[in-house]
Motif scaffolding. Structure first.
Motif, PDB file in Angstrom:
ATOM      1  N   ARG A  13     -11.010  26.882  57.186  1.00 27.97           N
ATOM      2  CA  ARG A  13     -12.067  27.862  56.962  1.00 27.97           C
ATOM      3  C   ARG A  13     -13.512  26.686  57.202  1.00 27.97           C
ATOM      4  O   ARG A  13     -13.924  25.747  56.721  1.00 27.97           O
ATOM      5  N   LEU A  14     -14.297  27.426  57.613  1.00 27.49           N
ATOM      6  CA  LEU A  14     -16.110  27.178  58.176  1.00 27.49           C
ATOM      7  C   LEU A  14     -16.794  27.466  57.490  1.00 27.49           C
ATOM      8  O   LEU A  14     -16.656  29.056  56.985  1.00 27.49           O
ATOM      9  N   ARG A  15     -17.496  27.141  56.723  1.00 27.46           N
ATOM     10  CA  ARG A  15     -18.954  27.456  56.276  1.00 27.46           C
ATOM     11  C   ARG A  15     -19.797  27.341  56.800  1.00 27.46           C
ATOM     12  O   ARG A  15     -20.233  26.416  57.545  1.00 27.46           O
ATOM     13  N   VAL A  16     -20.995  28.360  56.351  1.00 28.56           N
ATOM     14  CA  VAL A  16     -22.728  28.568  57.527  1.00 28.56           C
ATOM     15  C   VAL A  16     -23.371  29.126  57.054  1.00 28.56           C
ATOM     16  O   VAL A  16     -23.245  30.057  55.897  1.00 28.56           O
ATOM     17  N   ARG A  17     -24.323  28.140  57.405  1.00 27.94           N
ATOM     18  CA  ARG A  17     -25.578  28.458  56.533  1.00 27.94           C
ATOM     19  C   ARG A  17     -26.422  28.726  58.282  1.00 27.94           C
ATOM     20  O   ARG A  17     -26.457  28.112  59.173  1.00 27.94           O
ATOM     21  N   TYR A  18     -26.930  30.270  57.443  1.00 27.19           N
ATOM     22  CA  TYR A  18     -27.937  30.609  59.075  1.00 27.19           C
ATOM     23  C   TYR A  18     -29.181  31.552  58.011  1.00 27.19           C
ATOM     24  O   TYR A  18     -29.055  31.097  57.018  1.00 27.19           O
ATOM     25  N   ALA A  19     -30.176  31.784  59.740  1.00 25.90           N
ATOM     26  CA  ALA A  19     -31.234  32.267  59.073  1.00 25.90           C
ATOM     27  C   ALA A  19     -31.552  33.529  60.015  1.00 25.90           C
ATOM     28  O   ALA A  19     -30.816  33.939  61.066  1.00 25.90           O
ATOM     29  N   LYS A  20     -32.567  33.966  59.040  1.00 25.25           N
ATOM     30  CA  LYS A  20     -32.985  35.351  59.480  1.00 25.25           C
ATOM     31  C   LYS A  20     -34.056  35.929  59.773  1.00 25.25           C
ATOM     32  O   LYS A  20     -35.048  35.467  59.198  1.00 25.25           O
ATOM     33  N   PRO A  57     -12.042  40.732  61.081  1.00 26.16           N
ATOM     34  CA  PRO A  57     -12.339  39.722  61.064  1.00 26.16           C
ATOM     35  C   PRO A  57     -12.057  38.673  59.848  1.00 26.16           C
ATOM     36  O   PRO A  57     -13.358  39.776  59.066  1.00 26.16           O
ATOM     37  N   LYS A  58     -11.936  38.110  59.671  1.00 27.59           N
ATOM     38  CA  LYS A  58     -12.140  37.433  58.228  1.00 27.59           C
ATOM     39  C   LYS A  58     -13.666  35.974  57.775  1.00 27.59           C
ATOM     40  O   LYS A  58     -13.758  35.059  58.577  1.00 27.59           O
ATOM     41  N   ILE A  59     -14.062  37.073  57.530  1.00 27.75           N
ATOM     42  CA  ILE A  59     -15.802  36.732  57.760  1.00 27.75           C
ATOM     43  C   ILE A  59     -15.885  37.413  56.553  1.00 27.75           C
ATOM     44  O   ILE A  59     -16.260  38.625  56.352  1.00 27.75           O
ATOM     45  N   SER A  60     -16.861  36.672  55.890  1.00 31.87           N
ATOM     46  CA  SER A  60     -17.022  37.023  54.606  1.00 31.87           C
ATOM     47  C   SER A  60     -18.365  36.364  53.677  1.00 31.87           C
ATOM     48  O   SER A  60     -18.886  35.219  54.640  1.00 31.87           O
ATOM     49  N   TYR A  61     -19.468  37.484  53.379  1.00 32.05           N
ATOM     50  CA  TYR A  61     -20.681  37.024  53.153  1.00 32.05           C
ATOM     51  C   TYR A  61     -20.673  36.634  51.274  1.00 32.05           C
ATOM     52  O   TYR A  61     -20.479  37.357  50.697  1.00 32.05           O
ATOM     53  N   GLU A  72     -34.073  31.980  55.412  1.00 28.53           N
ATOM     54  CA  GLU A  72     -33.534  30.003  55.721  1.00 28.53           C
ATOM     55  C   GLU A  72     -32.501  29.826  55.617  1.00 28.53           C
ATOM     56  O   GLU A  72     -31.716  28.566  55.652  1.00 28.53           O
ATOM     57  N   ALA A  73     -31.335  30.539  54.538  1.00 30.94           N
ATOM     58  CA  ALA A  73     -30.174  30.152  53.232  1.00 30.94           C
ATOM     59  C   ALA A  73     -29.635  31.702  53.480  1.00 30.94           C
ATOM     60  O   ALA A  73     -29.373  31.432  52.076  1.00 30.94           O
ATOM     61  N   GLU A  74     -28.751  32.008  54.427  1.00 31.13           N
ATOM     62  CA  GLU A  74     -27.812  32.209  54.218  1.00 31.13           C
ATOM     63  C   GLU A  74     -26.471  31.775  54.561  1.00 31.13           C
ATOM     64  O   GLU A  74     -26.643  31.283  55.208  1.00 31.13           O
ATOM     65  N   TYR A  75     -25.529  32.325  53.750  1.00 36.01           N
ATOM     66  CA  TYR A  75     -24.242  31.972  54.092  1.00 36.01           C
ATOM     67  C   TYR A  75     -22.969  32.726  54.357  1.00 36.01           C
ATOM     68  O   TYR A  75     -23.012  33.983  53.568  1.00 36.01           O
ATOM     69  N   LEU A  76     -22.219  31.983  54.573  1.00 38.05           N
ATOM     70  CA  LEU A  76     -21.419  33.115  55.107  1.00 38.05           C
ATOM     71  C   LEU A  76     -20.278  31.965  55.465  1.00 38.05           C
ATOM     72  O   LEU A  76     -19.863  31.226  55.582  1.00 38.05           O
ATOM     73  N   GLU A  77     -18.722  32.628  55.553  1.00 43.72           N
ATOM     74  CA  GLU A  77     -17.450  31.732  55.214  1.00 43.72           C
ATOM     75  C   GLU A  77     -16.742  32.388  56.034  1.00 43.72           C
ATOM     76  O   GLU A  77     -16.349  33.223  56.443  1.00 43.72           O
ATOM     77  N   ILE A  78     -15.840  31.419  57.402  1.00 42.25           N
ATOM     78  CA  ILE A  78     -15.162  32.448  58.496  1.00 42.25           C
ATOM     79  C   ILE A  78     -13.942  31.690  58.697  1.00 42.25           C
ATOM     80  O   ILE A  78     -13.776  29.939  58.386  1.00 42.25           O
TER      81      ILE A  78
END
Ligand code: SF4
Lengths: 278, 644
Positions: A13-20, A57-61, A72-78
């Motif tokens: 499981r990967l935790r991801v920080r992303y920006a919009k 797909p197993k992606i949760s927000y 600058e700080a949104e998170y999801l888990e894949i």
């Protein structure tokens, strides 16, 4: 009718920080989840799927900034069916997404508290074009002086009335940023605890308007700078991915400056945010 | 003059409009080229909302082909919803492209693709917002050349006053040819202004410039003559036909929107044209002959398209996709290749035969078998003979029985109402057919949860078809027949609940009829409707029949013609039709004979010239084209190894 083979189990499981950023602040949460699903496919990341006739797909927000709000700080888990190098996933996923949806950080989840539980508060940057620093300062003072400020917002369940004051743990004028801005404006930075009902930046603005004669001539430009556990002593937000980052040597995991200048100029320049180095 | 992005002026207002993401661009595979380095600049428009316009294949293909060329730039623009239109007017923000947010008025060519006539009022909104004079004759060298394409351009006469030019047929080659003419002319220093440029385009006979033609009328309102008004302009304008689809494997890099759109998939056109000879079908008549894309090119396009887009669905498009000579191999090959990759395949096909089910089974391997669509089009045997759709009711029942036996639970049937010579009983026959479908399904499966949906569209006679002379059925008659059908199904205790009925009332079809077969006098009606607030006429919540009726009544008040004259009036063979000078290649005498055969009960069926000898519709000799079909015997392979 065949149901097909059972889907492969989740191996990592990967935790991801992303920006919009920039124009892409106008994406809705649904827009983002479609874009991420497609990017995962384009990048060839072995995402796990749920079982059933229409596998997902197993992606949760964990939470999501509203349409029109930059972050600058949104998170999801894949969930992946196979182990992958987080740094490579970061690069591949970022390349597969349209510019403006940018992957900042990827770490393997190591258990502990769920991501959602760690996101206790947000730091917001609110830019009000055409508002004088004096007017903004007066409003902030009056706001912080009050114990309770009841505001109303039209939600899907109808008009709701709630306190917008107590969730705000800090609110200041960012003078350095205002000096650097290209047009006259007031810029606020605030830390708001996640609560129920959620107090959003526009609720705080409504509160500011209620306690003063603050009247921004155009819609505010709102950016989420950070999300994470709130340190009760310092009032600072910690990086919610830190608990997962144990394997990474100290010094390389700290988030760099959040790139305030780029946020203020509409996010068009390269952000100063970097992920953990490989 | 520097051309700046209008985005900074637009952005403050975006938070206040519906779905702002549709106006910001930035789609995957979109690009913004340098303005000053480009010699020829195209603004491409699909005149409907972004959610409908973005997936449009025509615009995506031209966008890619033009941008691939050095010195050529293409950007896209779509219709803005009324909430943003109001803001743009108030703030003086012009119609903009979503790529560079550049004002449409600054481009050399403003190309608009019309798949339906109901986009005409939206074109006027865009012209007006762009600051481009509405009438072509009011434009100066400052303004772009306003160019129409798409199926509706086969009779652009109702919008002739608003257009500088129109092109008929496939766009790939002619768009590049026009680009070169414009480039030449600009390099020479734009001699003679826009009129000379238009003249250079018109001379070839491949571009229609309406203002170079005069239309004169007889006292009774019919057209007397359409003739060029200057020397050097050919009398007829030809359509364009791309003969080698394998040489044009576009889109290679499909645009992937952030906003939700009507088709979320990668589409590959597997062939163009159709020669089944259905008399109501304009698309089939104007796109002849059939030209297939080869199985190898299709396989490659699917592979690249999926890789570039990340889409999870592939659509194999054409007018009748199950007719591709190697569709069996294509279906099996793609199903094999993408099995287990969460990729779904779809094939729009409405053929009424068992082969259709074989294909559908292939495409739904391991998935849910929800709905299958068949299109008998006419309810009675007689009606189907009139339209040359030779399917018997027994064929249909046999086919749906097979479908139900294969696990399909829902069948959709398409029909038309208001066809030439139609009587009440022809429409009522639809009920009988639907009952037999349910009955067959119940018998085949022993289950009661069998469903059938009947969708009925209003028939509109179209230019360049054998029905171009026919009287359109009036809205009252269509509505009466549809109501009677609905009533019968509602009262049917045994089958009624298993049959869903979907239809629109007959009014929008009448306006579509006016715009389809209208001449230049209809332009004033379109303009009046637009001035009265007409927008988005393809959307039932925006369309107003009353607005069109009152505009038509006002415009036609003193003339010899009116709305009925354009729609419910049958034409005679000798009448000059508004589009007679625009050549789709179809021989006029052949069309007329086919119209006579339609109403003659003893006539023979027209077969498909793919499998029977040529019956001289005229297209191939006139256009220098020929049927191009397989089987090629080639394979979908070589497959690239999908690395893990
Ligand atoms: S000219 Fe002959 S072969 Fe060509 S489309 Fe017409 S009927 Fe078919």
């Amino acid at each position: 009718m065949p149901e097909g083979p059972a889907p492969a189990p989740v191996a990592q499981r990967l935790r991801v920080r992303y920006a919009k950023r920039g124009r892409l602040r106008f994406t809705s949460h649904r827009d983002i989840s479609r874009a991420v699903e497609r990017a995962v496919r384009r990048a060839g990341i072995p995402v796990a799927f749920s079982a059933g006739f229409s596998p997902h797909p197993k992606i949760s927000y964990a939470g999501a900034a509203a349409t029109g709000v930059a972050s600058e700080a949104e998170y999801l888990e894949i969930g992946l069916t196979d182990d992958r190098d987080p740094a490579r996933v970061r690069a591949d996923l970022d390349a597969a997404l349209p510019g403006g949806l940018d992957i900042l950080d990827v770490v393997p989840a190591t258990g502990g508290a769920s991501l959602a539980d760690r996101l206790q508060a947000s730091e917001w940057l609110i830019r009000l074009d055409g508002v004088t620093p004096d007017a903004a300062e007066k409003a902030v003072e009056a706001f912080l002086a009050a114990e309770v400020i009841e505001v109303e917002r039209l939600t899907k369940k109808g008009l709701r009335r709630f306190d917008a004051r107590s969730a705000v743990s800090a609110c200041v004028l960012d003078r350095r940023a205002m000096a650097a801005a290209d047009v006259p404006c007031a810029i606020l930075r605030m830390v708001v605890r996640h609560s129920t009902p959620a107090v959003r930046p526009d609720d705080v603005l409504t509160g500011l308007r209620q306690v003063s004669d603050l009247a921004p001539p155009s819609p505010p430009l709102v950016t989420r700078l950070a999300q994470g556990p709130l340190d009760a002593e310092t009032g600072e937000l910690a990086d919610p991915l830190d608990p997962d980052r144990q394997a990474v040597p100290p010094g390389e995991d700290a988030l760099a400056d959040t790139g305030l200048a780029s946020v203020l100029s509409g996010g068009t320049t390269e952000p100063g945010v970097v992920s953990a180095q490989p | 003059m520097p051309v700046e992005s209008v985005f900074p002026r637009l952005e403050p207002f975006l938070p206040t409009v519906q779905k702002p993401i549709q106006y910001v661009g930035g789609e995957l595979n979109s690009l913004v080229k340098d303005w000053d380095e480009a010699e020829v600049r195209w603004a491409l428009m699909y005149p409907d909302a972004y959610e409908v316009g973005l997936p449009n294949q025509g615009v995506q293909i031209l966008y890619e082909i033009l941008n691939e060329r050095d010195g050529v730039l293409a950007e896209r623009t779509y219709s803005v919803w009324p909430d943003l239109e109001t803001i743009m007017r108030r703030e003086g923000i012009p119609q903009f492209t979503v790529d560079g947010h550049r004002p449409v008025g600054a481009f050399d060519i403003f190309g608009i693709s019309f798949s339906t006539e109901l986009g005409y009022t939206n074109m006027l909104t865009a012209l007006d917002l762009a600051g481009i004079p509405m009438l072509a004759t009011d434009r100066t060298d400052e303004h772009p050349i306003v160019l129409a394409g798409g199926h509706a351009a086969f009779n652009p006469e109702p919008i002739a006053d608003f257009l500088d030019a129109a092109v008929l047929g496939d766009g790939e080659e002619i768009a590049l040819a026009i680009t070169e003419v414009v480039r030449e002319w600009k390099r020479e220093g734009s001699p003679g202004g826009r009129d000379e440029l238009l003249m250079r385009l018109a001379k070839s006979g491949g571009v229609y410039v309406p203002k170079f033609f005069d239309v004169s009328y007889l006292p009774d309102g019919r057209i007397q003559r359409v003739a060029p008004n200057r020397s050097g302009v050919p009398w007829r304008v030809d359509k364009h036909t791309v003969m080698d689809l394998d040489a044009w494997p576009y889109p290679k890099k499909p645009l992937v929107p952030l906003a939700e759109t009507v088709h979320e998939r990668f589409s590959v056109e597997i062939f163009r044209g159709c020669t089944r000879g259905c008399r109501f079908c304009q698309a089939g008549m104007i796109t002849r002959p059939v030209r297939e894309r080869s199985i190898t090119t299709i396989g490659n396009m699917v592979e690249t398209g999926l890789k570039e887009s990340g889409f999870t669905e592939v659509g194999l498009l054409s007018l009748s996709s199950a007719d591709h000579s190697e569709i069996g191999e294509i279906a099996k090959g793609l199903a094999d290749q993408y099995e287990g990759t969460q990729t779904s395949l779809s094939l729009p096909s409405t053929r009424v035969d068992a082969f259709n089910i074989t294909l559908a089974n292939e495409f739904s391997r391991g998935g849910r078998r929800s709905g299958l669509t068949f299109a008998p089009e006419g309810g009675s045997e007689r009606m189907r003979k009139v339209i040359n759709k030779m399917v018997t009711e027994d064929d249909l029942i046999r086919t749906v029985t097979t479908a139900y036996e294969n696990g399909w639970r829902q069948v959709k049937l398409y029909f038309m109402c208001g066809l030439p010579t139609e009587e009440d009983e022809d429409v009522m026959a639809i009920a009988g057919m639907a009952r037999r479908v349910i009955q067959a399904g119940r018998e085949a499966t022993g289950r009661r949860d069998i469903r059938c949906t009947v969708s009925i569209g209003g028939f509109v006679p179209k230019p360049h078809t054998p029905f171009q002379w026919a009287a359109q059925c009036d809205a009252e008659t269509v509505d009466r027949r549809l109501f009677a059908l609905k009533d019968t199904l509602r009262k049917d205790k045994e089958y009624g609940r298993a049959i869903g009925l979907r239809y629109h009332d007959g009014k929008p079809s009448i306006i579509e009829g006016l715009l389809s077969r209208g001449d230049r006098r209809v332009g004033a009606v379109i303009r009046k409707v637009w001035e009265d607030g007409g927008r988005f006429d393809g959307w039932s919540e925006h369309f107003s029949y009353e607005r069109w009726m009152s505009a038509a009544a006002e415009v036609f008040a003193d003339g010899p013609v009116d709305l009925d004259w354009f729609t419910v009036r049958e034409r005679e063979e000798v009448e000059v039709l508004p589009w007679d000078h625009l050549d789709a290649g179809l021989d006029r005498e052949w069309l007329w004979q086919d119209w006579q055969d339609a109403i003659d009960l003893d006539s023979e069926e027209v077969e498909d010239c793919r499998w029977t000898p040529c019956y001289d519709c005229g297209v191939c000799p006139t256009m220098g084209t020929e049927i191009q079909i397989g089987p090629t015997g080639k394979k979908l392979l070589p497959l690239s190894v999908i690395s893990g």
